[in-house]
Write an enzyme that holds these catalytic residues in place. Structure first.
Site, mmCIF file in Angstrom:
data_model
loop_
_atom_site.group_PDB
_atom_site.id
_atom_site.type_symbol
_atom_site.label_atom_id
_atom_site.label_comp_id
_atom_site.label_asym_id
_atom_site.label_seq_id
_atom_site.Cartn_x
_atom_site.Cartn_y
_atom_site.Cartn_z
ATOM 1 C CB SER A 1 -0.956 -0.044 1.194
ATOM 2 O OG SER A 1 -0.253 -0.199 2.410
ATOM 3 C CG ASP B 1 1.114 11.305 7.025
ATOM 4 O OD1 ASP B 1 1.694 10.386 7.639
ATOM 5 O OD2 ASP B 1 0.572 11.143 5.919
ATOM 6 C CG HIS C 1 2.051 7.873 4.647
ATOM 7 N ND1 HIS C 1 0.942 8.678 4.739
ATOM 8 C CD2 HIS C 1 1.658 6.706 4.076
ATOM 9 C CE1 HIS C 1 -0.093 8.045 4.218
ATOM 10 N NE2 HIS C 1 0.311 6.839 3.818
#
Length: 256
Positions: free
Chosen positions: A14, A187, A190
């Site tokens: 992902s 963030d 990530h």
């Protein structure tokens, strides 16, 4: 496409994978480390869960491909581990199904070649406060916690033990040092450059210690076109050349 002789390393997952070439990411670092030794290929899909990954396995990893990867590094789990939305929509995948999907991914990869090697990355931790502050106002409230991340990571670890697959426990390794929550993320989810460095260190350690034949550790792989040449830089003696094909002086970190 004419495929090279060097090994192929595929990164599948992902957004942790898709973004791995951004912000000093771990995919870019691995590509530099394996320069002239192996080709690193990115197959990352931001926002995806293991359910969607299973649906496209044959397209990303076709069994009739002329060359199969030597190593596949897989990461799914962060989106799966999000709490379910009342509407039934969203990326949440129940833990039992997540493990079944990861098992399907592993079995498909193993069917590609008897020489293929696999590493699963466990779900990393979160900076929950940073995540709350960074979440877009157009997205429904996210149920994303370290408790859920750890549950999915631990379950993936157990699956890897059962299937004899190498596992990198990012939930533990990212949390090395008291400052991990502030230095390892962009963030809250990530990875920053510092977070990626920890991922690379763990991946290299697993590859180095693995008893794979042939070894896929970067120092054990031959350097492509690494032979001496009269066109190399001339040495100070003025009569010989210096082969710099394996020099790593440009790297800030001297990776072991």
């Amino acid at each position: 496409m004419a495929w090279p002789e060097r090994p192929v390393i595929m990164l599948f997952g992902s957004s942790i994978v898709q973004y791995s070439f951004s912000n000093g990411g771990w995919g870019g670092i691995l590509t530099d480390i394996y320069a002239r030794k192996a080709d690193v290929i990115l197959r990352g899909y931001q926002g995806w869960n293991s359910r969607r990954a299973v649906q496209i396995l044959d397209k990303v990893f076709p069994k009739d491909a002329p060359v199969q990867p030597s190593l596949v590094i897989v990461y799914f789990g962060g989106n799966d581990s999000m709490g379910p939305h009342p509407s039934g929509l969203g990326p949440h995948v129940p833990l039992t199904e997540y493990i079944e999907n990861m098992k399907k991914i592993a079995l498909h990869l193993k069917s590609l070649s008897e020489n293929i090697r696999i590493i699963f990355l466990g779900c990393p931790p979160l900076n929950e406060e940073m995540l709350r502050n960074a979440t877009s106002t157009i997205v429904s409230k996210l149920d994303r916690t370290n408790k859920l991340c750890k549950e999915y990571s631990d379950a993936c670890s157990e699956l890897c033990k059962e299937m004899d697959i190498k596992f990198v426990d990012l939930f533990k390794s990212i949390q090395k040092g008291d400052d991990w929550a502030t230095v390892c993320f962009t963030d809250g989810v990530h990875l920053s450059e510092e977070g990626s460095k920890r991922v690379v260190a763990d991946i290299l350690e697993v590859i180095k210690e693995a008893e794979w034949k042939p070894s896929l550790y970067w120092k054990d792989l031959p350097t492509e076109f690494g032979d001496d040449s009269q066109y190399d830089l001339v040495a100070v003696d003025g009569t010989s050349t210096i082969n710099i094909s394996e020099c790593t002086f440009h790297r800030q970190i001297r990776w072991d």
